[in-house]
Design a protein around this motif. Structure first.
Motif, PDB file in Angstrom:
ATOM      1  N   GLU A  94      53.961  28.638  39.191  1.00  7.94           N
ATOM      2  CA  GLU A  94      53.639  29.978  39.692  1.00  7.94           C
ATOM      3  C   GLU A  94      54.378  31.056  38.906  1.00  7.94           C
ATOM      4  OE1 GLU A  94      54.715  29.780  43.760  1.00  7.94           O
ATOM      5  OE2 GLU A  94      53.037  28.467  44.319  1.00  7.94           O
ATOM      6  N   GLY A  95      55.539  30.704  38.351  1.00  8.59           N
ATOM      7  CA  GLY A  95      56.271  31.628  37.499  1.00  8.59           C
ATOM      8  C   GLY A  95      56.874  32.830  38.205  1.00  8.59           C
ATOM      9  N   VAL A  96      57.073  32.745  39.505  1.00 11.88           N
ATOM     10  CA  VAL A  96      57.641  33.871  40.259  1.00 11.88           C
ATOM     11  C   VAL A  96      59.158  33.758  40.337  1.00 11.88           C
ATOM     12  CG1 VAL A  96      57.674  35.078  42.471  1.00 11.88           C
ATOM     13  CG2 VAL A  96      55.527  34.109  41.599  1.00 11.88           C
ATOM     14  N   TRP A  97      59.636  32.609  40.750  1.00 13.34           N
ATOM     15  CA  TRP A  97      61.072  32.403  40.948  1.00 13.34           C
ATOM     16  C   TRP A  97      61.626  31.445  39.885  1.00 13.34           C
ATOM     17  CZ3 TRP A  97      63.701  35.020  44.725  1.00 13.34           C
ATOM     18  CH2 TRP A  97      62.949  35.596  45.743  1.00 13.34           C
ATOM     19  N   GLU A  98      62.833  31.736  39.421  1.00 10.67           N
ATOM     20  CA  GLU A  98      63.561  30.828  38.550  1.00 10.67           C
ATOM     21  C   GLU A  98      64.577  30.060  39.383  1.00 10.67           C
ATOM     22  OE1 GLU A  98      65.359  32.729  35.242  1.00 10.67           O
ATOM     23  OE2 GLU A  98      63.486  33.630  34.510  1.00 10.67           O
ATOM     24  N   ILE A  99      64.700  28.765  39.114  1.00 10.52           N
ATOM     25  CA  ILE A  99      65.609  27.909  39.875  1.00 10.52           C
ATOM     26  C   ILE A  99      66.867  27.649  39.063  1.00 10.52           C
ATOM     27  CG2 ILE A  99      65.893  25.686  41.038  1.00 10.52           C
ATOM     28  CD1 ILE A  99      62.838  25.534  41.216  1.00 10.52           C
ATOM     29  N   SER A 100      68.003  27.967  39.653  1.00 10.68           N
ATOM     30  CA  SER A 100      69.294  27.682  39.024  1.00 10.68           C
ATOM     31  C   SER A 100      69.972  26.581  39.824  1.00 10.68           C
ATOM     32  CB  SER A 100      70.171  28.945  38.998  1.00 10.68           C
ATOM     33  OG  SER A 100      71.433  28.659  38.439  1.00 10.68           O
ATOM     34  N   ASP A 101      70.000  25.369  39.238  1.00  9.45           N
ATOM     35  CA  ASP A 101      70.526  24.209  39.938  1.00  9.45           C
ATOM     36  C   ASP A 101      71.337  23.371  38.958  1.00  9.45           C
ATOM     37  OD1 ASP A 101      71.063  21.964  41.424  1.00  9.45           O
ATOM     38  OD2 ASP A 101      68.974  21.295  41.577  1.00  9.45           O
ATOM     39  N   VAL A 102      72.620  23.203  39.239  1.00 12.38           N
ATOM     40  CA  VAL A 102      73.511  22.405  38.392  1.00 12.38           C
ATOM     41  C   VAL A 102      73.852  21.122  39.134  1.00 12.38           C
ATOM     42  CG1 VAL A 102      75.725  22.329  37.190  1.00 12.38           C
ATOM     43  CG2 VAL A 102      74.459  24.487  37.325  1.00 12.38           C
ATOM     44  N   LEU A 103      73.602  19.962  38.486  1.00  7.34           N
ATOM     45  CA  LEU A 103      73.916  18.676  39.096  1.00  7.34           C
ATOM     46  C   LEU A 103      75.412  18.606  39.395  1.00  7.34           C
ATOM     47  CD1 LEU A 103      72.720  15.956  39.940  1.00  7.34           C
ATOM     48  CD2 LEU A 103      73.332  15.072  37.682  1.00  7.34           C
ATOM     49  N   GLU A 107      75.305  24.311  45.759  1.00  7.59           N
ATOM     50  CA  GLU A 107      74.398  25.428  46.008  1.00  7.59           C
ATOM     51  C   GLU A 107      73.294  25.529  44.963  1.00  7.59           C
ATOM     52  OE1 GLU A 107      77.115  28.631  48.431  1.00  7.59           O
ATOM     53  OE2 GLU A 107      77.176  28.718  46.245  1.00  7.59           O
ATOM     54  N   VAL A 108      72.190  26.121  45.391  1.00  6.79           N
ATOM     55  CA  VAL A 108      71.035  26.370  44.525  1.00  6.79           C
ATOM     56  C   VAL A 108      70.680  27.844  44.640  1.00  6.79           C
ATOM     57  CG1 VAL A 108      68.620  25.798  44.050  1.00  6.79           C
ATOM     58  CG2 VAL A 108      70.176  24.036  44.909  1.00  6.79           C
ATOM     59  N   ALA A 109      70.261  28.451  43.530  1.00 11.16           N
ATOM     60  CA  ALA A 109      69.867  29.866  43.537  1.00 11.16           C
ATOM     61  C   ALA A 109      68.439  30.007  43.033  1.00 11.16           C
ATOM     62  CB  ALA A 109      70.815  30.687  42.674  1.00 11.16           C
ATOM     63  N   LEU A 110      67.665  30.830  43.725  1.00 12.71           N
ATOM     64  CA  LEU A 110      66.340  31.240  43.265  1.00 12.71           C
ATOM     65  C   LEU A 110      66.439  32.713  42.903  1.00 12.71           C
ATOM     66  CD1 LEU A 110      64.022  29.649  46.021  1.00 12.71           C
ATOM     67  CD2 LEU A 110      64.826  28.614  43.899  1.00 12.71           C
ATOM     68  N   THR A 111      66.026  33.079  41.706  1.00 14.30           N
ATOM     69  CA  THR A 111      66.141  34.473  41.269  1.00 14.30           C
ATOM     70  C   THR A 111      64.805  34.971  40.727  1.00 14.30           C
ATOM     71  OG1 THR A 111      66.886  33.795  39.059  1.00 14.30           O
ATOM     72  CG2 THR A 111      68.588  34.231  40.700  1.00 14.30           C
ATOM     73  N   ARG A 112      64.598  36.272  40.841  1.00 15.59           N
ATOM     74  CA  ARG A 112      63.403  36.888  40.285  1.00 15.59           C
ATOM     75  C   ARG A 112      63.643  38.389  40.118  1.00 15.59           C
ATOM     76  NH1 ARG A 112      58.373  38.277  44.078  1.00 15.59           N
ATOM     77  NH2 ARG A 112      57.939  39.258  42.076  1.00 15.59           N
ATOM     78  N   LYS A 113      62.753  39.033  39.365  1.00 16.01           N
ATOM     79  CA  LYS A 113      62.776  40.492  39.224  1.00 16.01           C
ATOM     80  C   LYS A 113      61.569  41.060  39.959  1.00 16.01           C
ATOM     81  CE  LYS A 113      65.207  40.688  34.783  1.00 16.01           C
ATOM     82  NZ  LYS A 113      65.143  41.131  33.356  1.00 16.01           N
ATOM     83  N   PHE A 114      61.771  42.210  40.566  1.00 15.66           N
ATOM     84  CA  PHE A 114      60.691  42.902  41.270  1.00 15.66           C
ATOM     85  C   PHE A 114      60.839  44.392  40.973  1.00 15.66           C
ATOM     86  CE2 PHE A 114      58.894  45.071  45.000  1.00 15.66           C
ATOM     87  CZ  PHE A 114      57.627  44.487  45.048  1.00 15.66           C
ATOM     88  N   GLY A 115      60.083  44.867  39.981  1.00 13.27           N
ATOM     89  CA  GLY A 115      60.249  46.254  39.562  1.00 13.27           C
ATOM     90  C   GLY A 115      61.641  46.470  39.010  1.00 13.27           C
ATOM     91  N   ASN A 116      62.371  47.418  39.593  1.00 14.67           N
ATOM     92  CA  ASN A 116      63.745  47.693  39.159  1.00 14.67           C
ATOM     93  C   ASN A 116      64.777  46.913  39.970  1.00 14.67           C
ATOM     94  OD1 ASN A 116      63.392  49.061  41.578  1.00 14.67           O
ATOM     95  ND2 ASN A 116      64.725  50.771  40.992  1.00 14.67           N
TER      96      ASN A 116
END
Length: 270
Positions: A94-103, A107-116
């Motif tokens: 879908e390309g909306v959220w990026e997943i930041s996950d370190v083995l 914790e896991v982080a989902l990040t995205r940009k929305f306008g500014n």
């Protein structure tokens, strides 16, 4: 934690309790000589172990074998599944959220940009572990056999949302709970310092605890609650993500568990 592993643990725990009860209520009373032999054997083993050098304990081999059995069981359960599971592939495509996950990280982080805006959702697999422990303590063996009828991801996962803007200072933090495909908003906080609102250091966490975190969300005017929920929906904090987070948390917990088994076995075998 996988549903199969949870069921196995509940069954094994029940068997251990039953065996211990049978031994204490039957064997020792009916065969006092047996109790004497067990105590004597335990004393002999204790003396033998105390005489051994560190790293050469009598239990090392047995523990290593059990770890190997568990590791093989988990790998067999995953046989036929290679690469990322379908739900994860679909989410990434879908390309909306990026997943930041370190083995190895909790914790896991989902990040995205929305306008500014920069948006980050964070959650921890510790919630799964806590919920599974509660399940095992609250359910008996007979109840666990019927657990297949329950929703697979019915346990709640706490989620922390932060929103910052490239055009100005400040950070909006939202405490959420993802459960059964819905986000439940608990409270909304605002920090004038964006760094304070997003930093993951112990110092920043301590400072945040000393600031006003805002009212409980359900005490706000209903119209305000409704508009705020629309605000989150527009930024992709919706039912689709609320379903994905518990599923990914379970997927990550399983990967961490297999890695943990491997690491502990390697250490014991050294």
């Amino acid at each position: 934690m996988s549903a199969l592993r949870t069921l196995r643990q509940v069954t094994v725990t029940s068997s251990r309790v039953l065996t211990a009860r049978q031994l204490s209520t039957t064997s020792f009373r009916a065969f006092p000589a047996l109790a004497t032999q067990i105590v004597s054997a335990s004393s002999s083993r204790a003396s033998s172990v105390s005489a051994r050098k560190l790293g050469e304990g009598s239990s090392d081999i047995a523990l290593s074998q059990k770890l190997t059995e568990e590791l093989n069981y988990e790998k067999e359960a995953e046989a036929g599944t290679s690469g990322a599971p379908d739900f994860l592939k679909a989410f990434q495509e879908e390309g909306v959220w990026e997943i930041s996950d370190v083995l190895g990280n909790d914790e896991v982080a989902l990040t995205r940009k929305f306008g500014n805006e920069r948006i980050r959702l964070m959650f921890s697999i510790a919630d799964i572990q806590g919920e599974e422990e509660d399940f095992q303590s609250d359910h008996g063996e007979s109840e666990s056999e019927d657990s297949g009828d329950e929703p697979l991801h019915s346990y709640p996962i706490r989620v922390s949302l932060s929103i910052t803007k490239t055009t100005g200072p400040g950070c909006l933090n939202v405490d959420l709970v993802a459960q059964e495909g819905h986000f439940i908003v608990e409270n909304v906080s605002f920090y004038k310092d964006a760094k304070l609102g997003t930093d993951l250091t112990a110092e920043s966490d301590w400072k945040r605890r000393g600031t006003y975190i805002g009212p409980q969300f359900d005490t706000l005017d209903v119209a305000v609650q409704e508009e705020f929920e629309k605000y989150l929906q527009e930024r992709g904090v919706n039912e689709h993500v609320a379903l994905f987070i518990p599923e990914y948390a379970e997927f990550k917990e399983q990967n961490e568990y297999v890695k943990w088994l491997s690491n502990v076995k390697t250490f014991v075998d050294q």
